[in-house]
Design a protein around this motif. Structure first.
Motif, PDB file in Angstrom:
ATOM      1  N   ASN A   1       0.855  -1.205   0.000  1.00 15.11           N
ATOM      2  CA  ASN A   1       0.000   0.000   0.000  1.00 15.11           C
ATOM      3  C   ASN A   1       0.885   1.248   0.000  1.00 15.11           C
ATOM      4  OD1 ASN A   1      -2.267   1.612   0.139  1.00 15.11           O
ATOM      5  ND2 ASN A   1      -2.596   1.326   2.348  1.00 15.11           N
ATOM      6  N   LYS A   2       1.022   1.873  -1.172  1.00 11.00           N
ATOM      7  CA  LYS A   2       1.813   3.109  -1.269  1.00 11.00           C
ATOM      8  C   LYS A   2       1.077   4.222  -0.535  1.00 11.00           C
ATOM      9  CE  LYS A   2       3.373   3.010  -5.768  1.00 11.00           C
ATOM     10  NZ  LYS A   2       3.315   3.633  -7.092  1.00 11.00           N
ATOM     11  N   GLN A   3       1.821   5.018   0.243  1.00  6.99           N
ATOM     12  CA  GLN A   3       1.185   6.071   1.049  1.00  6.99           C
ATOM     13  C   GLN A   3       1.976   7.372   0.974  1.00  6.99           C
ATOM     14  OE1 GLN A   3       1.462   4.027   4.904  1.00  6.99           O
ATOM     15  NE2 GLN A   3      -0.765   3.730   4.817  1.00  6.99           N
ATOM     16  N   VAL A   4       1.285   8.503   1.113  1.00  6.83           N
ATOM     17  CA  VAL A   4       1.959   9.795   1.275  1.00  6.83           C
ATOM     18  C   VAL A   4       1.830  10.182   2.747  1.00  6.83           C
ATOM     19  CG1 VAL A   4       2.053  12.213   0.588  1.00  6.83           C
ATOM     20  CG2 VAL A   4       1.420  10.471  -1.086  1.00  6.83           C
ATOM     21  N   ILE A   5       2.973  10.240   3.429  1.00  9.51           N
ATOM     22  CA  ILE A   5       2.985  10.460   4.877  1.00  9.51           C
ATOM     23  C   ILE A   5       3.285  11.928   5.177  1.00  9.51           C
ATOM     24  CG2 ILE A   5       4.174   9.798   7.039  1.00  9.51           C
ATOM     25  CD1 ILE A   5       2.653   7.463   5.828  1.00  9.51           C
ATOM     26  N   PHE A   6       2.524  12.477   6.124  1.00  7.21           N
ATOM     27  CA  PHE A   6       2.779  13.846   6.579  1.00  7.21           C
ATOM     28  C   PHE A   6       3.937  13.829   7.578  1.00  7.21           C
ATOM     29  CE2 PHE A   6       1.687  17.179   9.808  1.00  7.21           C
ATOM     30  CZ  PHE A   6       2.105  18.251   9.030  1.00  7.21           C
ATOM     31  N   GLY A   7       4.948  14.670   7.333  1.00  8.15           N
ATOM     32  CA  GLY A   7       6.139  14.704   8.190  1.00  8.15           C
ATOM     33  C   GLY A   7       5.849  15.347   9.537  1.00  8.15           C
ATOM     34  N   ASP A   8       5.944  16.670   9.576  1.00  5.83           N
ATOM     35  CA  ASP A   8       5.694  17.361  10.846  1.00  5.83           C
ATOM     36  C   ASP A   8       5.095  18.741  10.560  1.00  5.83           C
ATOM     37  OD1 ASP A   8       5.552  17.789  13.513  1.00  5.83           O
ATOM     38  OD2 ASP A   8       7.699  17.604  13.904  1.00  5.83           O
ATOM     39  N   TYR A   9       4.557  19.379  11.606  1.00 12.31           N
ATOM     40  CA  TYR A   9       3.911  20.678  11.452  1.00 12.31           C
ATOM     41  C   TYR A   9       4.919  21.709  10.946  1.00 12.31           C
ATOM     42  CZ  TYR A   9       0.286  18.313  13.995  1.00 12.31           C
ATOM     43  OH  TYR A   9      -0.659  17.407  14.370  1.00 12.31           O
ATOM     44  N   ILE A  10       4.420  22.658  10.150  1.00 10.61           N
ATOM     45  CA  ILE A  10       5.303  23.630   9.510  1.00 10.61           C
ATOM     46  C   ILE A  10       4.811  25.053   9.751  1.00 10.61           C
ATOM     47  CG2 ILE A  10       5.954  22.012   7.665  1.00 10.61           C
ATOM     48  CD1 ILE A  10       4.050  23.747   5.827  1.00 10.61           C
ATOM     49  N   THR A  11       5.714  25.998   9.480  1.00 18.19           N
ATOM     50  CA  THR A  11       5.311  27.397   9.337  1.00 18.19           C
ATOM     51  C   THR A  11       5.796  27.829   7.959  1.00 18.19           C
ATOM     52  OG1 THR A  11       7.385  28.088  10.351  1.00 18.19           O
ATOM     53  CG2 THR A  11       5.447  28.010  11.805  1.00 18.19           C
ATOM     54  N   GLY A  12       5.232  28.872   7.407  1.00 17.30           N
ATOM     55  CA  GLY A  12       5.670  29.376   6.110  1.00 17.30           C
ATOM     56  C   GLY A  12       5.213  28.498   4.951  1.00 17.30           C
ATOM     57  N   ALA A  24       3.670   0.743   2.783  1.00 17.47           N
ATOM     58  CA  ALA A  24       3.370  -0.097   3.956  1.00 17.47           C
ATOM     59  C   ALA A  24       3.243  -1.535   3.474  1.00 17.47           C
ATOM     60  CB  ALA A  24       2.062   0.366   4.594  1.00 17.47           C
ATOM     61  N   THR A  25       3.857  -2.449   4.201  1.00 20.11           N
ATOM     62  CA  THR A  25       3.877  -3.833   3.712  1.00 20.11           C
ATOM     63  C   THR A  25       2.706  -4.663   4.239  1.00 20.11           C
ATOM     64  OG1 THR A  25       5.490  -4.196   5.432  1.00 20.11           O
ATOM     65  CG2 THR A  25       6.335  -4.041   3.174  1.00 20.11           C
ATOM     66  N   THR A  26       2.130  -4.241   5.391  1.00 20.72           N
ATOM     67  CA  THR A  26       1.019  -5.039   5.925  1.00 20.72           C
ATOM     68  C   THR A  26      -0.217  -4.887   5.036  1.00 20.72           C
ATOM     69  OG1 THR A  26       0.579  -3.157   7.348  1.00 20.72           O
ATOM     70  CG2 THR A  26       1.617  -5.062   8.393  1.00 20.72           C
ATOM     71  N   LYS A  27      -0.874  -5.987   4.791  1.00 16.58           N
ATOM     72  CA  LYS A  27      -2.054  -5.949   3.920  1.00 16.58           C
ATOM     73  C   LYS A  27      -3.233  -5.361   4.694  1.00 16.58           C
ATOM     74  CE  LYS A  27      -4.570  -8.873   0.643  1.00 16.58           C
ATOM     75  NZ  LYS A  27      -5.244  -7.743   0.097  1.00 16.58           N
ATOM     76  N   LEU A  28      -3.857  -4.355   4.076  1.00 14.19           N
ATOM     77  CA  LEU A  28      -4.940  -3.658   4.758  1.00 14.19           C
ATOM     78  C   LEU A  28      -6.214  -4.500   4.724  1.00 14.19           C
ATOM     79  CD1 LEU A  28      -4.837  -0.867   6.018  1.00 14.19           C
ATOM     80  CD2 LEU A  28      -5.738   0.066   3.901  1.00 14.19           C
ATOM     81  N   VAL A  80     -15.503   0.943  -3.327  1.00 13.91           N
ATOM     82  CA  VAL A  80     -15.653   0.109  -2.133  1.00 13.91           C
ATOM     83  C   VAL A  80     -15.225  -1.325  -2.443  1.00 13.91           C
ATOM     84  CG1 VAL A  80     -17.318  -0.774  -0.439  1.00 13.91           C
ATOM     85  CG2 VAL A  80     -17.590   1.549  -1.350  1.00 13.91           C
ATOM     86  N   LEU A  81     -14.325  -1.850  -1.607  1.00 11.65           N
ATOM     87  CA  LEU A  81     -13.900  -3.250  -1.750  1.00 11.65           C
ATOM     88  C   LEU A  81     -14.583  -4.142  -0.720  1.00 11.65           C
ATOM     89  CD1 LEU A  81     -10.048  -2.830  -2.343  1.00 11.65           C
ATOM     90  CD2 LEU A  81     -11.858  -3.015  -4.044  1.00 11.65           C
ATOM     91  N   GLU A  82     -14.648  -3.666   0.523  1.00 16.21           N
ATOM     92  CA  GLU A  82     -15.334  -4.413   1.587  1.00 16.21           C
ATOM     93  C   GLU A  82     -16.147  -3.404   2.385  1.00 16.21           C
ATOM     94  OE1 GLU A  82     -12.900  -6.777   4.272  1.00 16.21           O
ATOM     95  OE2 GLU A  82     -11.421  -6.985   2.669  1.00 16.21           O
ATOM     96  N   SER A  83     -17.316  -3.820   2.865  1.00 19.20           N
ATOM     97  CA  SER A  83     -18.177  -2.874   3.582  1.00 19.20           C
ATOM     98  C   SER A  83     -18.688  -3.430   4.899  1.00 19.20           C
ATOM     99  CB  SER A  83     -19.361  -2.486   2.688  1.00 19.20           C
ATOM    100  OG  SER A  83     -20.276  -1.706   3.425  1.00 19.20           O
ATOM    101  N   TRP A 100      -4.387   9.511   1.462  1.00 17.09           N
ATOM    102  CA  TRP A 100      -3.489   9.627   0.311  1.00 17.09           C
ATOM    103  C   TRP A 100      -2.656   8.349   0.237  1.00 17.09           C
ATOM    104  CZ3 TRP A 100      -1.218  14.845  -1.592  1.00 17.09           C
ATOM    105  CH2 TRP A 100      -2.277  15.740  -1.834  1.00 17.09           C
ATOM    106  N   GLU A 101      -3.298   7.287  -0.236  1.00 17.17           N
ATOM    107  CA  GLU A 101      -2.682   5.960  -0.299  1.00 17.17           C
ATOM    108  C   GLU A 101      -3.499   5.141  -1.301  1.00 17.17           C
ATOM    109  OE1 GLU A 101      -3.087   4.479   3.734  1.00 17.17           O
ATOM    110  OE2 GLU A 101      -5.125   5.258   3.860  1.00 17.17           O
ATOM    111  N   GLU A 102      -2.967   3.984  -1.660  1.00 15.91           N
ATOM    112  CA  GLU A 102      -3.683   3.179  -2.659  1.00 15.91           C
ATOM    113  C   GLU A 102      -4.988   2.620  -2.089  1.00 15.91           C
ATOM    114  OE1 GLU A 102      -0.639   0.986  -5.482  1.00 15.91           O
ATOM    115  OE2 GLU A 102       0.066   1.035  -3.407  1.00 15.91           O
TER     116      GLU A 102
END
Ligand code: NDP
Length: 337
Positions: A1-12, A24-28, A80-83, A100-102
């Motif tokens: 599962n490819k993901q876009v991870i938020f790093g840390d809080y920012i200013t500017g 992520a390698t674990t199957k969701l 939807v894959l599972e509900s 923001w992930e597959e």
């Protein structure tokens, strides 16, 4: 599962490196007894409000900050894959809050089921989604438009602005938009049918530019930008004008918002200036679809999207909103089916 991870809080200003791509390698799976959904994400929406979610706020605001180290969340279109909710079944298409992930496990509260699939599905991130509703509610509910009135829209070629302009034309208004490049100005005039358009970056004196396009003043200003633009608009408003304060993107990355000097014009011109949040208008979504779907089919409304492929390009796409890199609604394709 490819993901876009938020790093840390920012200013500017946000940077691409504030967001990181990981796998992520674990199957969701949908947890046992969950009332949520396991979905496959198809299209993700880049929206300016997401900048506010990159900040840690010291007082409550209308959106929750992202969680550092977790996937970015936002609006998107998913399958939807599972509900675990009887209102949804595998194969259903939905739009609303997702990751923001597959693949994501999401709750169903914010989700809207997609019934009309004879339009591009990506439209549910823009034209038929939150930005479209914003344009609709902001223009028709806040601006009280009338035929023959003069309308000015800033950030006019974007997800919201391009639609406000077309609604205003359909209402019979005189419509002028501003945007930040020649390409965008060309779109406003030749694709969306604005009467006039200008590149605000080429106008050292915004007040003079507005006088040129509105010699008799502005009845309606649809505010997307704030700061100097708002200050230039205020003295150019007509008596009993309306300003719909939708956004102020020029201020989102500043540590201290700029001061506005011309607020006295509100009194002198008896202008109504009203801020709004689209979330308060979702009860109008059905009516909105009934209005807009026929317009799309009859060719009365057109919509420009800036589509980037793959989650790898998502950080640059989001950050690009704040430099005007996007031409039209910024969409990320995760998968087309
Ligand atoms: P856009 O698709 O218009 O993308 C943002 C655009 O803003 C950029 O392409 C750029 O265009 C312009 N911009 C960026 N920085 C600046 C700056 N410093 N000064 C002037 N213009 C700038 O975004 P949306 O259509 O999705 O959003 C438009 C506005 O509506 C935003 O302010 C957003 O926060 C607000 N909004 C409010 C909602 C509500 O519920 N109130 C809901 C949805 C959106 P350019 O090249 O023209 O500079």
């Amino acid at each position: 599962n490819k993901q876009v991870i938020f790093g840390d809080y920012i200013t500017g200003f946000p940077k691409e490196s504030d967001l990181k791509l990981t796998t992520a390698t674990t199957k969701l799976k949908l947890p046992e007894g969950s009332t949520g959904l396991l979905v496959k994400n198809l299209y993700l929406s880049c929206d300016p409000y997401m900048r506010s979610r990159m900040t840690k706020h010291d007082r409550p605001t209308y959106v929750q900050s992202f969680t550092p180290g977790s996937p970015v969340t936002g609006l998107g279109v998913a399958k939807v894959l599972e509900s675990g909710d009887t209102k949804f079944k595998p194969g259903d298409l939905v739009w609303g809050h997702t990751g923001w992930e597959e693949y994501s496990v999401i709750t169903t509260e914010s989700l809207i089921k997609i019934h009309h699939t004879d339009v591009p599905l990506s439209y549910y991130t823009g034209l038929l989604g939150m930005p479209g509703m914003t344009a609709y509610a902001g223009f028709y509910e806040i601006c009280s438009p009338k035929k023959g009135e003069t309308v000015y829209i800033s950030a006019a070629s974007g997800a919201v602005g391009q639609l406000v302009g077309q609604f205003a034309k359909l209402t019979g208004c005189y419509v002028v938009g501003s945007a930040g490049s020649t390409e965008k100005v060309d779109l406003l005039k030749n694709k969306f049918g604005f009467d006039e358009a200008f590149n605000y970056k080429d106008e050292p004196d915004l007040d003079a530019a507005l006088r040129r396009y509105f010699p008799d003043g502005i009845d309606i200003y649809f505010e997307n930008v704030g700061g100097k633009m708002l200050d230039a608009v205020l003295p150019n408003m007509r008596l009993k004008g309306r300003i719909a304060v939708c956004g102020m993107i020029s201020q989102y990355n500043l540590e201290r918002p700029e001061g506005i000097h011309n607020l006295m014009s509100l009194i002198v011109k008896q202008v109504r200036m009203e801020g709004f949040l689209v979330f308060s208008y979702y009860h109008l979504y059905g009516k909105f679809l009934e209005t807009v779907l026929p317009y799309i089919k009859e060719g009365k409304i057109t919509y420009v999207e800036d589509v980037v492929e793959d989650l790898e390009n998502a950080p640059a796409a989001l950050i690009g909103l704040f430099s005007g890199r996007n031409v039209g609604k910024q969409v990320i394709v995760v998968s087309r089916e």
